[in-house]
Structures are given as structure tokens and as C-alpha cells.
Motif scaffolding. Structure first.
Motif, PDB file in Angstrom:
ATOM      1  N   GLY A 199       0.822  -1.194   0.000  1.00  0.00           N
ATOM      2  CA  GLY A 199       0.000   0.000   0.000  1.00  0.00           C
ATOM      3  C   GLY A 199       0.860   1.250   0.000  1.00  0.00           C
ATOM      4  O   GLY A 199       2.095   1.198  -0.010  1.00  0.00           O
ATOM      5  N   ILE A 200       0.205   2.408   0.049  1.00  0.00           N
ATOM      6  CA  ILE A 200       0.942   3.675  -0.046  1.00  0.00           C
ATOM      7  C   ILE A 200       1.817   3.921   1.170  1.00  0.00           C
ATOM      8  O   ILE A 200       2.747   4.731   1.100  1.00  0.00           O
ATOM      9  CB  ILE A 200      -0.025   4.856  -0.250  1.00  0.00           C
ATOM     10  N   ASP A 201       1.530   3.237   2.296  1.00  0.00           N
ATOM     11  CA  ASP A 201       2.382   3.411   3.468  1.00  0.00           C
ATOM     12  C   ASP A 201       3.828   3.046   3.150  1.00  0.00           C
ATOM     13  O   ASP A 201       4.762   3.600   3.736  1.00  0.00           O
ATOM     14  CB  ASP A 201       1.881   2.545   4.625  1.00  0.00           C
ATOM     15  N   ARG A 206     -12.304   9.875   2.261  1.00  0.00           N
ATOM     16  CA  ARG A 206     -11.026   9.643   2.943  1.00  0.00           C
ATOM     17  C   ARG A 206      -9.889   9.956   1.989  1.00  0.00           C
ATOM     18  O   ARG A 206      -9.949   9.604   0.813  1.00  0.00           O
ATOM     19  CB  ARG A 206     -10.950   8.185   3.404  1.00  0.00           C
ATOM     20  N   THR A 207      -8.859  10.609   2.489  1.00  0.00           N
ATOM     21  CA  THR A 207      -7.658  10.885   1.694  1.00  0.00           C
ATOM     22  C   THR A 207      -6.423  10.557   2.520  1.00  0.00           C
ATOM     23  O   THR A 207      -6.321  11.001   3.666  1.00  0.00           O
ATOM     24  CB  THR A 207      -7.596  12.364   1.256  1.00  0.00           C
ATOM     25  N   GLU A 208      -5.520   9.790   1.950  1.00  0.00           N
ATOM     26  CA  GLU A 208      -4.248   9.477   2.608  1.00  0.00           C
ATOM     27  C   GLU A 208      -3.116   9.775   1.632  1.00  0.00           C
ATOM     28  O   GLU A 208      -3.108   9.251   0.519  1.00  0.00           O
ATOM     29  CB  GLU A 208      -4.193   8.010   3.050  1.00  0.00           C
ATOM     30  N   VAL A 209      -2.199  10.624   2.059  1.00  0.00           N
ATOM     31  CA  VAL A 209      -1.049  10.991   1.236  1.00  0.00           C
ATOM     32  C   VAL A 209       0.220  10.659   2.018  1.00  0.00           C
ATOM     33  O   VAL A 209       0.389  11.134   3.137  1.00  0.00           O
ATOM     34  CB  VAL A 209      -1.064  12.489   0.868  1.00  0.00           C
ATOM     35  N   THR A 255      -0.895   8.329  -3.043  1.00  0.00           N
ATOM     36  CA  THR A 255      -2.140   8.869  -2.501  1.00  0.00           C
ATOM     37  C   THR A 255      -3.257   7.854  -2.630  1.00  0.00           C
ATOM     38  O   THR A 255      -3.368   7.156  -3.647  1.00  0.00           O
ATOM     39  CB  THR A 255      -2.539  10.156  -3.250  1.00  0.00           C
ATOM     40  N   LEU A 256      -4.083   7.799  -1.601  1.00  0.00           N
ATOM     41  CA  LEU A 256      -5.268   6.942  -1.597  1.00  0.00           C
ATOM     42  C   LEU A 256      -6.479   7.837  -1.348  1.00  0.00           C
ATOM     43  O   LEU A 256      -6.506   8.583  -0.356  1.00  0.00           O
ATOM     44  CB  LEU A 256      -5.146   5.891  -0.493  1.00  0.00           C
TER      45      LEU A 256
END
Length: 859
Positions: free
Chosen positions: A579-581, A657-660, A586-587
Motif C-alpha cells: 500500500g501507499i504506506d 477519505r484521503t491518505e497521502v 495517494t489513496l
């Protein structure tokens, strides 16, 4: 073990009552809590961003930007010092982290050296003068050429100071937005963590935090047309800057600053009385008002520019001197942009540029969905476990269920008292605790049944069951606690929440399962005086089994090694779905405002906008989709891409939800995950080594490595996304597997003392069979809780739970088929010899009973 003094009884029930009182505010309406006296418990748990919505932003001080600023400042200092001393120089320039200058006259070199040495004075020293930090080092590579170099320790000090100042500025900016209970704290050497729960507009927060807000008032140079300056070269001491208009307007701006934002004492948004357009009014301090008044007196008729972070906001003409120390900034403002600028100016400028290296934003709608899913999973998991315990143990199962309910209540109470934040993975930790908490009761109850089968009386069976299970309960829970502590130390955000609830759950389990359950059982025994141990209605495993585990050990080892090698090969060939981690990127989770999500349309819209590295997939319901953007070369480019994608999708989709995660952070997370697993394994290995012997520690690690390899293979085959929560699952699997292993090792150690002449293979078979019922019962209760979490806990943590389910099954099998048989390979005891018959085993147990009886009577 079943005797309790009055003060012990009082203490136990005091803890129970306090737990209920401090957990109660989480279910009592807030209006009623407000009417309670100040001393009464009224503080509910704090919900994490993933449960109530909000933003988690990690900011980093730009080292290169700070170095550039310091070099420019040093260069100006060198120029000023040499001019003041009237020393001729040439070639003043910067290169790398150095400023160098050549002195013209040979007779002035010594004077120049003394003058420049003044710039190398320490910028700080310790309290007692034991150490100093110098920002600059002076060297003379060749006669007459001096070089001032920025030191690493000096820059580290500057960065540390910039972080401290930035925290103050960021705190003022966030508080100006009117948010409740924001978290703003330092993280590492050069980062600031900002968490703002319940924020409805995360983009606005990011814009406000990302601006340096360095405001300056500078004169506009009108000596030549600006087009000539752009095409050729602007006049000396000037720069070309562009306005914030659309399209931007170029200006030739003098480098000399008349007044800076440091002289502002207030800034407020308002409206122009003539045009009714939004403006920002400002007020200078005495020094700023004086300098501004002098400048406007001397330059009537000229344009002066109001510059914010290198962009011209406004360039009005000075029609008359402005002597009152007040003014206004007008431009193409909206009401919100005027308010935001006023917030920035009141809070002050940042001492250095801050960039967003990690962002996790959850909309309030998704947060409520997560709460509902977590509550549903918890209730269903609890009901399944409660029913199973009653079916398996009858009345004793009811006592275990009471302890289980109290366990959950105490976890909630402790979270409330500590002010800890409950996250969605934290709910997963509670649900997992529900499954694991009954393990202690299962250990006790199975031991009671075993003691009864050996011929002890009912009362002595209960007493011996609690006494002999204590060491096993402590050992098994401490191994899981080590994994939880490692998770807390190396984890971030949601992983920490999971670690906190898991660790608290382990501690409350030790109290409820051993202390509270023991008191209730003792009270029941005194009142009812039963003639037999209560029986259950189902038996997953017969009371006595004779499975020859050791005979199949070679086949199991061969299969385990084969599968482990295959898993490792898959990891390096097929590779996990990181995953992006771990990869950066970006998710974005979206939900269609009307109807179902059109994945093709989303991909096409983003592609037309120039965003090409896009993966779009269905997620959860038909109206939901998960969009993944590739990692950008730098954080600034990535943030711009995210904003563009959100703007394109916002018309038809709600951003849930946004994860960068920037490339720098993703690399750090990858290494911290690897280090976390290694540290957890090392810590548990040392604990097992100290509590048992080195053979047991190596056997436990062999079993754990097998579990990790097979779980990695499972992740590759299923292509489940591997992120931080997966690391949490891996570490929990390590703890759970070793929990099982330690329980079996405790029985092996006990049998080694009891049957000193029994061949090791037969003794290991006996120990595995004696613990089989407990192992199966514990695995079933844990799986019941996890299955409820998988189906009802929501899509966000489904991959995490899937890894846990697989790990529990593999961990259970490895504890039986690998941990115990591994001891044969390390010569713990001669494996061969005459087998001991069942009658001899029972005779030995009878002798133990008789010896214990003599000890009791003598006492």
C-alpha cells in the motif's frame, strides 16, 4: 487460592465499581453529564480521526530552504562586516553550504580574518558551559581566500529552533480556525504532527499550514518597463515578482524591505466601505508605524507592493502619507480568503518552509460509518463468544462471560481516564481482546477439569486449577504484551491506537480472568457447595486424546520448510501488494452522490486532467471506489496532484477519505516495520529464554518464523494490500502464536519435572494432548471475534482482519506441530528409551497428589 480477606474483597469490588463509573460517561447523554458535580467522572473516550472525521497532517521543515536562507544571511553579514572595517574584497559568492570571499590587499588579510571570526561565535552553549554549538567554521583554503561553512550541528540546532517556533505559529493558526482539541506536537527532529478532529474542510487547513506567510512591504521600481526586465535583466537590487491575479501581473520589486510582517500587531477581515469588497485591515506596532509613515512620506505618487511569500497581493499607489500605522490590503479576495489571510497575519510567519509529507483525512460520514461498523462487530463478536462459552462450560461459562463484559468495561474506563484516543484499529484491538480474554478462563477451567479427572475433590480441583494456571496465564499474556509495546514504540497513528487497546486489554484480562473470576468462583463454592464440576453442552475435543504428534513431525517439518521457501520465493518474484504506506502515493476513497460509481469514468476524468498513474477499483458498496495515485518525485508535486484530483471528482463524488504518504515517509515506515518485527521477536525470545531454557527460545522462534513466512505467502497469493495495519497484524500474530507456544511449553516444563524418566518424544506427545482442548477452545473463541470483525467491521480494516484470521490458524498449528517437536532436535532430554505405560503415568500423578496432600496437612 480461593480464600479472600475482607480487604481483598473490598479492593476487588472497588476496582469493579470504579471501572463502571468511569466507563459510564460513554453511554450517558452529554446533557446529563454536564449537570454532574465536578468531582464525578464525566469524561468519555476521545474518538480518533477515523471515527469522527478530521485531518492528520505531518509537516516537515525544509532543510534546503533553511540552508539557502542562512547562506544568504551569512553573505549579507560578510558584506556588512568587511564594509564596516573598510576592507576591500571581491568574489563574494555561495557554493554548497559555504560562503567565500577573496580579500584584495595582502595587508588586509589579518584584519579580515579577525573581522570574519566574529561571525563564528557560538550560537548556544550548555547550562554549565560544558559544550558549545558553532554554526559557522572559518577556513582559509589559500592565502587571502576565506570560506565560512555551515556546520551540521549548527544547522541541526537551527532546524530544531525552527520546529519549536513553527509549533507556536501552527498552534496559533489552528486555534484561529475555531477547532476543538487539536493535537500539535513535535515528531522527530524536523517534523510537526497536526491532528484536527471533526474538521469539515481539510484542504483549507492544509493551505493555511503550508504557507510561510512572510509578509513584506516593498517599493515598486518603475524606472523601466517590466517587459524589458523580464526579457533582459532587471535593475540592480530588484526582482521580478508576479501578482496573485488571474492571469498574473508582473512587477519590478525593490529588494529592500520597508516594513515586514513582524511589525504587525493585528489583522482583521472586513469590507471596503466604497466597493463593499472583502479586504484585510492591519495595524503596525510603533516601530513599524514609524518606518511605514516615513516611507510613504518620501514616496508619494509611487507604487508600493504588499508581498506575501514572494507573490504580490496588491500594489496600490501612495496618494498621501499614511501616518496612523494602519492600512488595508485589497485584492481579488473572497470572504474566506480574506479571513484566511487575516489568520495567517495574526499568527505570524513561519521561520522556515513547511511541506506536507503525510496526510490522512477522513470525512465525517465515513467516521460515523466506522463507528457503526465497529459497534456492530463488537456486539456480534461478544455475543458469539458469550454463547460459545456457555455451551462449552455451562455455569462456569456464565462466570467467564461476566468477566468478559467487565473486561470490556474496564478497557473503556481506562481509555477514558487516560484520555487515550480510540481509533478503528483500536476497536479491532478490543474485539481481539474479547476473543483472547477468554483464553485465561479456558486455561483455568481446563486445568480444573484435568485435576478433577486425576481424582482430586471438587474444592481442591478448583484451588489447584487456579494455582497451576497462574504462571501459564502470566507467561502467555506477557509475550503478547511485548508485541503490543513494540507496536506502540515503532507504530504511528492507527497502529498506536491498536497497540494501546491491546496492551490495556492484556492488563485488564489478568485482573478479570484471574482475580475477579476467582472471587466469583470462591463465592459460588461457599454458597452452593457443588459435588461436581459443571459440565458444558458441547465438546470440541474429547477429554482424553492420544494423538501421536511426534510420529508425524518429520513430515510436518518438511511441509513447513517447503511452504516457507515457496512463500519467500513468491515475496521476491510475485511481490506483495504494498500500500501507499510503503510505496508512497495517494489513496482517495469516494462515494457517488447519485447512483453507482463509474470506475471507467473516474479513470478517464483523471487521465484527461494529466494524472496518468491511476488505479481505480470498487471498494465496499457499489457506490464506493478507491483511487490510488502513484508517488510523486517530491511532496509539493504530490500535493498539487491530489488537489487537482479532488477538484475534478468533487462535483460527482463525496471525498470520504484521503491518505497521502510522501516518498521519504514511506521509506521510513518500511524500515520501522522491519525493525518492529525483529525487535518484537528478539524481545520475546529473550523472555522465553529467561523463563525456560535456550532450547525453548529457539523452538519458539522457529515456530514464529514459520508463521511469518506463511503469512507473507498468504498476503502475496491473495494480493491483500500490505500497509501499516498489516504490520500490526503480523506483530499480533507473533504475540498470539507465542502465547500458544508458551502455554504448551509451560506444560512440557511441568511434565519434565513430574516424569523424569519418560522419553522426550512420549513426554511431548503427552503435553500436546493435555493442552489440545485448551488450544482448540482458545483458537475458536478468537476466530469467532475475528470473523465478526471481518464481516461487520467495515471494508477499511478487512485486509488487517484477514491476515489475523490466517495467522491465528497457522499459529495454532505451528504451536502444536513445530514448537514442541523442535525440542527433540536440541537434546533437551534423550528422545529414546523404554516407553512409560498409561498406568505408570497415572501412578506418577497419584504420587504427586499424595505428596501434595502431605504438604497441605503438614502446613
Amino acid at each position: 487460592m480461593l480464600y479472600f480477606s475482607r480487604w481483598q474483597t473490598f479492593s476487588i469490588w472497588l476496582v469493579v465499581i470504579l471501572g463502571i463509573l468511569y466507563a459510564a460517561p460513554n453511554v450517558i447523554p452529554q446533557s446529563y453529564l454536564a449537570s454532574l458535580p465536578s468531582w464525578a467522572p464525566s469524561r468519555p473516550m476521545t474518538l480518533g480521526l477515523d471515527l469522527q472525521g478530521g485531518s492528520h497532517i505531518l509537516l516537515q521543515v525544509e532543510r534546503n530552504s533553511l540552508v539557502s536562507e542562512r547562506l544568504a544571511s551569512v553573505r549579507d553579514d560578510v558584506r556588512s562586516v568587511l564594509r564596516e572595517k573598510r576592507i576591500g574584497y571581491t568574489g563574494l559568492s555561495t557554493a554548497g553550504q559555504s560562503v567565500q570571499v577573496r580579500i584584495r590587499g595582502t595587508g588586509e588579510v589579518e584584519a579580515a580574518r579577525k573581522a570574519l571570526e566574529e561571525l563564528t561565535q557560538p550560537i548556544t552553549s550548555s547550562l554549565f558551559g560544558g559544550g558549545v554549538i558553532r554554526e559557522l567554521e572559518l577556513s582559509e583554503p589559500e592565502p587571502g581566500l576565506f570560506r565560512l561553512t555551515l556546520t551540521d550541528e549548527g544547522m541541526n540546532y537551527r532546524i530544531s529552533s525552527a520546529v519549536e517556533q513553527s509549533i507556536e505559529v501552527v498552534s496559533r493558526r489552528v486555534n484561529e480556525l475555531g477547532t476543538t482539541e487539536p493535537v500539535i506536537q513535535r515528531q522527530g527532529n524536523d517534523r510537526i504532527l497536526v491532528q484536527v478532529p471533526g474538521l469539515q474542510d481539510p484542504d483549507r487547513l492544509k493551505d493555511i499550514l503550508g504557507q510561510t506567510a512572510r509578509l513584506t512591504f516593498q517599493m515598486v521600481d518603475q524606472s523601466m518597463p517590466v517587459e524589458e526586465a523580464i526579457q533582459g535583466r532587471p535593475p540592480v537590487g530588484t526582482s521580478v515578482m508576479y501578482s496573485t491575479d488571474n492571469p498574473p501581473i508582473p512587477y519590478i520589486i525593490e529588494d529592500r524591505v520597508i516594513v515586514s510582517g513582524e511589525n504587525l500587531v493585528d489583522a482583521q477581515a472586513g469590507f471596503d466601505q466604497l466597493t463593499n469588497q472583502p479586504i484585510v485591515t492591519f495595524r503596525f506596532d510603533t516601530r513599524g508605524a514609524t518606518r511605514f509613515g516615513q516611507a510613504t512620506q518620501q514616496n508619494v505618487g509611487r507604487l508600493f507592493a504588499i508581498v506575501l511569500d514572494g507573490k504580490v497581493i496588491s500594489a496600490p499607489q501612495i496618494r498621501e502619507p499614511i501616518l496612523g500605522g494602519t492600512g488595508q490590503i485589497s485584492g481579488n479576495f473572497t470572504v474566506q480568503s480574506a479571513n484566511d489571510l487575516a489568520v495567517l497575519l495574526r499568527a505570524g510567519a513561519l521561520p522556515a518552509t513547511l511541506t506536507v509529507v503525510e496526510e490522512r483525512t477522513v470525512g465525517p460520514g465515513l467516521g460515523q460509518d466506522s463507528i457503526d461498523a465497529g459497534i456492530a462487530a463488537s456486539i456480534i463478536g461478544s455475543v458469539l463468544v458469550i454463547i460459545f462459552m456457555i455451551m462449552a462450560y455451562g455455569f462456569l461459562g456464565i462466570i467467564a462471560d461476566l468477566a468478559l463484559v467487565l473486561n470490556v468495561v474496564m478497557i473503556i474506563a481506562i481509555l477514558s481516564v487516560l484520555g487515550a484516543t480510540l481509533t478503528l484499529p483500536g476497536i479491532a484491538g478490543i474485539v481481539l481482546t474479547i476473543g483472547m480474554a477468554v483464553d485465561s478462563n479456558v486455561l483455568i477451567y481446563e486445568r480444573i477439569r484435568e485435576e478433577r479427572r486425576l481424582g482430586r475433590s471438587v474444592l481442591k480441583s478448583f484451588d489447584a486449577g487456579f494455582e497451576r494456571a497462574l504462571a501459564t496465564i502470566v507467561d502467555s499474556n506477557l509475550t503478547t504484551l511485548i508485541a503490543a509495546l513494540v507496536l506502540f514504540v515503532v507504530g504511528t497513528g492507527p497502529v498506536k491506537g491498536f497497540a494501546v487497546t491491546l496492551a490495556i486489554g492484556i492488563c485488564t484480562t489478568l485482573f478479570t480472568a484471574f482475580t475477579f473470576t476467582r472471587w466469583v468462583v470462591a463465592f459460588w463454592l461457599r454458597r452452593s457447595r457443588p459435588t461436581e464440576v459443571p459440565k458444558g453442552y458441547i465438546h470440541l475435543v474429547p477429554e482424553v486424546t492420544r494423538i501421536p504428534f511426534m510420529k508425524m513431525r518429520l513430515q510436518v517439518f518438511a511441509l513447513s520448510i517447503l511452504l516457507s521457501i515457496a512463500s519467500i520465493v513468491l515475496v521476491f518474484t510475485v511481490k506483495p501488494n504494498f500500500g501507499i504506506d510503503f510505496t508512497g502515493g495517494t489513496l482517495i476513497e469516494v462515494r457517488a452522490k447519485n447512483g453507482q460509481t463509474d470506475i471507467g469514468e473516474i479513470r478517464q476524468k483523471l487521465s484527461e486532467a494529466g494524472i496518468h498513474e491511476v488505479q481505480v477499483q470498487g471498494f465496499g458498496e457499489a457506490s464506493d471506489a478507491l483511487i490510488r495515485l502513484g508517488a510523486a518525485e517530491d511532496e509539493a508535486t504530490g500535493n498539487a496532484t491530489v488537489q487537482k484530483a479532488q477538484q475534478i471528482l468533487s462535483a460527482d463524488y463525496d471525498i470520504r477519505r484521503t491518505e497521502v504518504v510522501g516518498p521519504t515517509v514511506s521509506n521510513e515506515l518500511m524500515w520501522s516495520a522491519i525493525v518492529g518485527i525483529l525487535v518484537a521477536m528478539a524481545g520475546i525470545m529473550i523472555y522465553v529464554w529467561v523463563r525456560f531454557e535456550w532450547q525453548f527460545a529457539i523452538g519458539a522462534i522457529m515456530s514464529t518464523i514459520n508463521d511469518i513466512c506463511l503469512t507473507l505467502g498468504f498476503l502475496v497469493v491473495t494480493q491483500i494490500q500490505v500497509d501499516l495495519t498489516t504490520v500490526a497484524a503480523m506483530l499480533t500474530i507473533v504475540g498470539y502464536s507465542l502465547n500458544d507456544t508458551v502455554v504448551i511449553y509451560d506444560r512440557i516444563r511441568e511434565n519434565l519435572r513430574r516424569f523424569k524418566k519418560m522419553p522426550l518424544g512420549q513426554l511431548l506427545d503427552l503435553s500436546d494432548n493435555e493442552m489440545l482442548a485448551r488450544t482448540v477452545m482458545t483458537s475458536v473463541t478468537t476466530l469467532l471475534a475475528l470473523v465478526a470483525l471481518y464481516f461487520f467491521g467495515g471494508e477499511v480494516i478487512r485486509s488487517f482482519v484477514a491476515s489475523m484470521i490466517f495467522g491465528v490458524v497457522i499459529g495454532t498449528l505451528s504451536s502444536i506441530f513445530i514448537s514442541a517437536p523442535a525440542l527433540i532436535f536440541f537434546n533437551l532430554r534423550p528422545a529414546k528409551g523404554p516407553l512409560i505405560s498409561e498406568e505408570e503415568i497415572r501412578a506418577g500423578e497419584a504420587r504427586d497428589l499424595k505428596a501434595e496432600g502431605k504438604q497441605v496437612s503438614a502446613t
